[in-house]
Enzyme design. Structure first.
Site, PDB file in Angstrom:
ATOM      1  CG  HIS A  34      10.831  -3.802 -14.289  1.00  0.00           C
ATOM      2  ND1 HIS A  34       9.632  -3.774 -13.348  1.00  0.00           N
ATOM      3  CD2 HIS A  34      11.619  -4.993 -14.366  1.00  0.00           C
ATOM      4  CE1 HIS A  34       9.896  -5.269 -13.050  1.00  0.00           C
ATOM      5  NE2 HIS A  34      10.893  -5.786 -13.520  1.00  0.00           N
ATOM      6  NE  ARG A  37       5.707   8.884   5.894  1.00  0.00           N
ATOM      7  CZ  ARG A  37       4.662   9.740   5.739  1.00  0.00           C
ATOM      8  NH1 ARG A  37       4.706  10.732   6.756  1.00  0.00           N
ATOM      9  NH2 ARG A  37       3.725   9.620   4.933  1.00  0.00           N
ATOM     10  CG  ASP A  61       2.487  -7.437  -8.859  1.00  0.00           C
ATOM     11  OD1 ASP A  61       2.932  -6.238  -8.830  1.00  0.00           O
ATOM     12  OD2 ASP A  61       3.234  -8.293  -8.351  1.00  0.00           O
ATOM     13  CE  LYS A 106       3.386  -3.652 -11.821  1.00  0.00           C
ATOM     14  NZ  LYS A 106       4.055  -4.292 -10.640  1.00  0.00           N
ATOM     15  CG  HIS A 139       5.465  -6.198 -15.734  1.00  0.00           C
ATOM     16  ND1 HIS A 139       5.697  -5.015 -15.694  1.00  0.00           N
ATOM     17  CD2 HIS A 139       5.570  -6.769 -14.292  1.00  0.00           C
ATOM     18  CE1 HIS A 139       6.228  -4.601 -14.413  1.00  0.00           C
ATOM     19  NE2 HIS A 139       6.059  -5.446 -13.754  1.00  0.00           N
ATOM     20  CE  LYS A 156       4.292 -11.687  -6.687  1.00  0.00           C
ATOM     21  NZ  LYS A 156       5.719 -11.579  -7.243  1.00  0.00           N
TER      22      LYS A 156
HETATM   23  C1  BG6 Z   1       7.078  -6.257 -10.079  1.00  0.00           C
HETATM   24  C2  BG6 Z   1       6.204  -7.026  -9.398  1.00  0.00           C
HETATM   25  O1  BG6 Z   1       6.758  -5.260 -10.995  1.00  0.00           O
HETATM   26  O2  BG6 Z   1       7.765  -7.240 -10.946  1.00  0.00           O
HETATM   27  C3  BG6 Z   1       6.783  -8.269  -8.410  1.00  0.00           C
HETATM   28  O3  BG6 Z   1       5.288  -6.114  -8.820  1.00  0.00           O
HETATM   29  C4  BG6 Z   1       7.310  -9.035  -9.469  1.00  0.00           C
HETATM   30  O4  BG6 Z   1       5.819  -8.822  -7.919  1.00  0.00           O
HETATM   31  C5  BG6 Z   1       8.503  -8.195 -10.194  1.00  0.00           C
HETATM   32  O5  BG6 Z   1       8.081  -9.994  -8.517  1.00  0.00           O
HETATM   33  C6  BG6 Z   1       8.990  -9.219 -11.312  1.00  0.00           C
HETATM   34  O6  BG6 Z   1       9.997  -8.492 -11.912  1.00  0.00           O
HETATM   35  P1  BG6 Z   1      11.383  -9.320 -12.593  1.00  0.00           P
HETATM   36  O7  BG6 Z   1      11.939  -8.501 -13.288  1.00  0.00           O
HETATM   37  O8  BG6 Z   1      11.987  -9.908 -11.519  1.00  0.00           O
HETATM   38  O9  BG6 Z   1      10.731 -10.501 -13.433  1.00  0.00           O
END
Ligand code: BG6
Length: 446
Positions: free
Chosen positions: A175, A45, A232, A145, A237, A322
């Protein structure tokens, strides 16, 4: 030699971009995985020079790798361009289109639009894309996501995006699917048929998928206050990991066949049972987000059941948190063993120390008939010592460039997972009932 792609990043100054995308682009350009004539356009921006962005790339790479190769950085410099864009301003899309068209001067290039912005910001961007014709067949849309907030909002997003883009142009990123061990899961199932006859409720008592993190919310206050652990990690995932673990094996490894199996599996999951769900919040969270009444969970654990005959009776547990003692993501398959208290667990260690382990029971040497628990352990770090490690985001980008959608989530899969979680989302929304506190660095709520 085909021309390199144009990768346009919305939200280039954001957290995800700094932690994952920019280092991934640097690695891919440095290693020559992306052609030298690849273009990377960072949209912001506010005015942002390519030099400023390059300094950010250098800092991010240094933070991650401890070294930054000048040759790699020079490649990024040669590819990098910045462009100022206000998502609400139609004229800015015209100028973006002009810029992208100018790259096509000597041949056709794939265009990847990486939306590293919250889903709530998609609507104006997508509508403007269509208005200026940026949604043509050479365009691919990469969406981060969580895709939606609940069933209704996810459906709205699906409708919004599908209005102007074909499903074949849409890459919904997860991912975790691009992590090496997650990919191996499917390969393991396909290439080790000794496990196939055991892959059902007759032999599997429980499937437990855990994604524990030591980190907290890392300053992502606004994002996390609207998200929480269930949205999240579990909705995306962990549901994706679950489906590739238990779904019927696809007829082949094509993207279509994989998506069909995943969708079929997810659509047969029963709505999650609230009575078996647990949520927690780490101590200090409310101060951190400056909201003394926050009911957002930083830990969630749910039990699921599947309605297909094959899985009736298998207990499925998805758990994430977390601020916990240890970072571990693993999938444990607990096989029934009527003779032993401890089961023959098969564990996929997704991270860290990636690998696969199988727990066994053996007889101790000697006259007594004492049993001993041991395990067969395969670790990537031992077996593939000298092989390069490919980060999940590098894989995400390369697959999108190649047009391979296997490791992305389809609209039907995403909708099915929201359907499963909706009863818990409804019950937890704004309510504090059963929200259990836990200490940072602990194992989560008791
Ligand atoms: C993300 C979440 O998709 O994945 C985060 O939004 C999380 O909160 C992260 O910490 C964890 O990814 P990785 O690859 O570090 O396990």
């Amino acid at each position: 030699m085909p021309h390199g792609p144009v990768i346009v990043v919305f939200g280039i100054t954001g957290d995800l971009s700094k932690r994952k995308l920019l280092p991934a682009l640097y690695h891919l350009l440095r290693q020559g995985e992306l052609p030298e004539d690849t273009k990377v356009v960072g949209l912001s921006r506010r005015p942002l020079s390519a030099e400023d962005l390059l300094s950010t790339v250098e800092l991010c790479v240094l933070e991650q790798d401890k070294v930054c190769d000048p040759v790699g950085l020079a490649r990024v410099r040669a590819s990098l361009q910045t462009h100022q864009l206000d998502p609400e301003n139609a004229a800015d899309y015209q100028s973006l289109k002009k810029l992208l068209d100018s790259y096509d001067g000597n041949g056709h290039r794939e265009r990847l639009f990486y939306m590293s912005v919250p889903a709530a910001a998609y609507a104006p961007i997508i509508q403007h894309f269509a208005a200026v014709g940026l949604n043509g067949p050479q365009s691919r849309l990469l969406l981060e996501k969580p895709f939606g907030y609940d069933v209704a909002s996810a459906q709205e997003l699906v409708n919004l995006v599908n209005q102007d883009f074909q499903e074949s142009q849409i890459y919904r990123i997860d991912h975790y699917l691009a992590k090496e061990t997650a990919q191996n899961l499917l390969a393991f199932r396909m290439h080790n048929p000794i496990f196939s006859p055991l892959w059902s409720a007759s032999h599997i008592q429980r499937v437990h998928i855990t994604a524990n993190e030591t980190i907290g919310i890392e300053g992502r206050v606004a994002f996390y206050e609207q998200t929480g652990a269930l949205r999240d990690l579990i909705q995306s995932h962990l549901m994706q990991l679950l489906s590739i673990t238990l779904m019927d094996l696809p007829s082949d490894m094509s993207s279509e066949a994989i998506h069909l199996s995943k969708q079929h599996f997810m659509e047969q999951l029963k709505p999650a049972d609230l009575r078996k769900a647990t949520r927690g919040q780490y101590s200090g969270y409310r101060d951190e987000v400056n909201n003394p009444h926050s009911t957002i969970e930083t830990y969630a654990r749910i039990h699921l059941e599947h309605s297909a005959e094959r899985w009736q009776g298998t207990d499925i547990i998805l758990e994430t948190g977390k601020g916990l003692a240890e970072k571990t993501t693993e999938i444990t398959i607990e096989f029934k063993n009527p003779h032993e208290r401890r089961r023959n667990n098969l564990t996929f260690h997704i991270q860290p120390n990636e690998g696969i382990g199988l727990d066994l029971v053996v007889k101790e040497p000697g006259f007594a008939n004492h049993m001993h628990h041991t395990s067969l352990d395969f670790r990537y770090a031992d077996t593939f010592k000298d092989m390069p490690h490919v980060d999940a985001y590098e894989r995400v980008l390369m697959d999108a460039v190649r047009g391979d959608q296997s490791l992305f989530a389809s609209d039907r899969e995403v909708l099915a997972t929201w359907e499963v979680l909706q009863p818990i989302l409804d019950a937890w929304q704004g309510s504090e009932t059963d929200l259990k506190p836990y200490e940072l660095g602990s194992d989560g709520p008791s």
